[in-house]
Design a protein around this motif. Structure first.
Motif, PDB file in Angstrom:
ATOM      1  N   ALA A 179      13.395  41.029  49.348  1.00  0.00           N
ATOM      2  CA  ALA A 179      14.724  41.221  49.939  1.00  0.00           C
ATOM      3  C   ALA A 179      14.626  41.507  51.435  1.00  0.00           C
ATOM      4  N   LEU A 180      13.596  42.244  51.835  1.00  0.00           N
ATOM      5  CA  LEU A 180      13.401  42.516  53.256  1.00  0.00           C
ATOM      6  C   LEU A 180      13.062  41.239  54.014  1.00  0.00           C
ATOM      7  N   MET A 181      12.207  40.402  53.417  1.00  0.00           N
ATOM      8  CA  MET A 181      11.859  39.135  54.070  1.00  0.00           C
ATOM      9  C   MET A 181      13.091  38.243  54.208  1.00  0.00           C
ATOM     10  N   ASP A 182      13.955  38.261  53.189  1.00  0.00           N
ATOM     11  CA  ASP A 182      15.198  37.486  53.258  1.00  0.00           C
ATOM     12  C   ASP A 182      16.091  38.001  54.385  1.00  0.00           C
ATOM     13  N   LEU A 183      16.191  39.314  54.518  1.00  0.00           N
ATOM     14  CA  LEU A 183      17.022  39.905  55.564  1.00  0.00           C
ATOM     15  C   LEU A 183      16.487  39.552  56.951  1.00  0.00           C
ATOM     16  N   MET A 184      15.167  39.592  57.104  1.00  0.00           N
ATOM     17  CA  MET A 184      14.565  39.196  58.377  1.00  0.00           C
ATOM     18  C   MET A 184      14.923  37.746  58.707  1.00  0.00           C
ATOM     19  N   ALA A 185      14.770  36.864  57.720  1.00  0.00           N
ATOM     20  CA  ALA A 185      15.041  35.443  57.939  1.00  0.00           C
ATOM     21  C   ALA A 185      16.517  35.211  58.259  1.00  0.00           C
ATOM     22  N   GLN A 186      17.417  35.879  57.529  1.00  0.00           N
ATOM     23  CA  GLN A 186      18.849  35.720  57.765  1.00  0.00           C
ATOM     24  C   GLN A 186      19.253  36.199  59.154  1.00  0.00           C
ATOM     25  N   THR A 187      18.494  37.148  59.694  1.00  0.00           N
ATOM     26  CA  THR A 187      18.781  37.688  61.019  1.00  0.00           C
ATOM     27  C   THR A 187      18.163  36.836  62.123  1.00  0.00           C
ATOM     28  N   GLY A 188      17.355  35.842  61.747  1.00  0.00           N
ATOM     29  CA  GLY A 188      16.720  34.987  62.735  1.00  0.00           C
ATOM     30  C   GLY A 188      15.425  35.552  63.276  1.00  0.00           C
ATOM     31  N   LEU A 189      14.842  36.506  62.559  1.00  0.00           N
ATOM     32  CA  LEU A 189      13.571  37.111  62.963  1.00  0.00           C
ATOM     33  C   LEU A 189      12.422  36.443  62.231  1.00  0.00           C
ATOM     34  N   THR A 190      11.360  36.115  62.971  1.00  0.00           N
ATOM     35  CA  THR A 190      10.195  35.435  62.397  1.00  0.00           C
ATOM     36  C   THR A 190       9.073  36.445  62.194  1.00  0.00           C
ATOM     37  N   VAL A 191       8.755  36.713  60.942  1.00  0.00           N
ATOM     38  CA  VAL A 191       7.728  37.701  60.603  1.00  0.00           C
ATOM     39  C   VAL A 191       6.352  37.165  60.954  1.00  0.00           C
TER      40      VAL A 191
ATOM     41  N   GLY B  99      15.922  66.687  49.818  1.00  0.00           N
ATOM     42  CA  GLY B  99      17.327  66.430  50.101  1.00  0.00           C
ATOM     43  C   GLY B  99      17.654  65.300  51.052  1.00  0.00           C
ATOM     44  N   ARG B 100      16.639  64.555  51.534  1.00  0.00           N
ATOM     45  CA  ARG B 100      16.920  63.464  52.468  1.00  0.00           C
ATOM     46  C   ARG B 100      17.444  62.233  51.740  1.00  0.00           C
ATOM     47  N   PHE B 101      18.431  61.578  52.340  1.00  0.00           N
ATOM     48  CA  PHE B 101      18.987  60.338  51.801  1.00  0.00           C
ATOM     49  C   PHE B 101      18.070  59.166  52.129  1.00  0.00           C
ATOM     50  N   TYR B 102      17.828  58.310  51.133  1.00  0.00           N
ATOM     51  CA  TYR B 102      16.995  57.121  51.330  1.00  0.00           C
ATOM     52  C   TYR B 102      17.656  55.877  50.764  1.00  0.00           C
ATOM     53  N   SER B 103      17.495  54.766  51.460  1.00  0.00           N
ATOM     54  CA  SER B 103      17.767  53.432  50.927  1.00  0.00           C
ATOM     55  C   SER B 103      16.424  52.744  50.737  1.00  0.00           C
ATOM     56  N   TYR B 104      16.282  52.070  49.620  1.00  0.00           N
ATOM     57  CA  TYR B 104      15.030  51.372  49.308  1.00  0.00           C
ATOM     58  C   TYR B 104      15.300  49.875  49.216  1.00  0.00           C
ATOM     59  N   ILE B 105      14.286  49.084  49.569  1.00  0.00           N
ATOM     60  CA  ILE B 105      14.415  47.628  49.519  1.00  0.00           C
ATOM     61  C   ILE B 105      13.108  47.037  49.010  1.00  0.00           C
ATOM     62  N   SER B 106      13.204  45.902  48.319  1.00  0.00           N
ATOM     63  CA  SER B 106      11.992  45.212  47.867  1.00  0.00           C
ATOM     64  C   SER B 106      11.447  44.361  49.006  1.00  0.00           C
ATOM     65  N   GLU B 107      10.180  44.009  48.930  1.00  0.00           N
ATOM     66  CA  GLU B 107       9.596  43.163  49.977  1.00  0.00           C
ATOM     67  C   GLU B 107      10.295  41.808  50.069  1.00  0.00           C
TER      68      GLU B 107
ATOM     69  N   THR C 182       9.490  50.867  56.380  1.00  0.00           N
ATOM     70  CA  THR C 182      10.400  51.421  55.382  1.00  0.00           C
ATOM     71  C   THR C 182       9.670  51.637  54.066  1.00  0.00           C
ATOM     72  N   LYS C 183      10.299  52.361  53.161  1.00  0.00           N
ATOM     73  CA  LYS C 183       9.755  52.548  51.822  1.00  0.00           C
ATOM     74  C   LYS C 183      10.238  51.418  50.927  1.00  0.00           C
ATOM     75  N   LEU C 184       9.390  51.009  50.015  1.00  0.00           N
ATOM     76  CA  LEU C 184       9.727  49.936  49.082  1.00  0.00           C
ATOM     77  C   LEU C 184      10.342  50.498  47.807  1.00  0.00           C
ATOM     78  N   GLY C 185      11.245  49.738  47.232  1.00  0.00           N
ATOM     79  CA  GLY C 185      11.889  50.141  45.992  1.00  0.00           C
ATOM     80  C   GLY C 185      13.260  49.510  45.888  1.00  0.00           C
TER      81      GLY C 185
END
Length: 196
Positions: free
Chosen positions: A159-171, A149-157, A137-140
């Motif tokens: 926040a992404l690590m938190d989402l991975m952990a909350q989902t039970g995924l081990t980076v 014209g493409r729609f984008y959602s951006y996330i910080s590193e 994904t793109k960071l931001g």
């Protein structure tokens, strides 16, 4: 991904995007993902685009499925030897414990950030125990449209690590950098591979 304007851009520029996707094959995260898969692995590429990477999975002996919401992309992916392609989006992912690997490279970013937790949870459920999830994904921060014209959602590193952990995924692998995509705009990105 269901934003009509974004889908229209990819439909109109499918051939150009296919050329860019071929260049992505040179990236180390593709080789790493393939090397981590067991023999005969069942893998899913969500937002597969022209299916170039999915074709590499099939060529490596995997049972490779390719999903994309754009019919033009699905047709290209279906032309890759050994690839099963269908028109589908993240909301269609309802399987449980069936995939050895799921590849989602720069596709979820075209969906609202509010939908990401549910989409990550669906990925985690669909993976076999110990299955590998690749996410690019793109960071931001925030949501916006790019110059074409493409729609984008951006996330910080973090926040992404938190989402991975909350989902039970081990980076177990991350790679950051900058790159120019279909619009030609250079932007920071992150690639992550994590275990269910």
């Amino acid at each position: 991904m269901s934003d009509p304007e974004t889908l229209a851009v990819y439909a109109a520029q499918a051939e150009k995007y296919a050329t860019l996707a071929t260049l992505d094959m040179e990236r180390p995260h593709v080789e790493r993902f393939i090397a981590q898969m067991p023999k005969g692995a069942r893998v899913l590429d969500i937002g597969c685009g022209p299916g170039v990477v999915t074709g590499a999975f099939a060529a490596a002996g995997m049972e490779a499925e390719a999903w994309d919401p754009v019919p033009e992309m699905v047709a290209m992916a279906a032309a890759q030897p050994g690839v099963t392609a269908r028109q589908a989006v993240y909301a269609d992912l309802v399987a449980e414990g069936v995939y050895d690997g799921i590849w989602a490279n720069f596709s979820m970013l075209h969906t609202s950030l509010a939908d990401w937790p549910a989409q990550f949870a669906a990925v985690a459920r669909a993976l076999k125990p110990g299955g590998l999830f690749h996410f690019g994904t793109k960071l931001g921060e925030g949501e916006a449209r790019d110059s074409i014209g493409r729609f984008y959602s951006y996330i910080s590193e973090p926040a992404l690590m938190d989402l991975m952990a909350q989902t039970g995924l081990t980076v177990e692998y991350t790679r950051t950098g900058e790159g120019a995509g279909l619009s030609g705009e250079v932007a920071p990105f992150i690639s992550v591979q994590a275990r269910a």
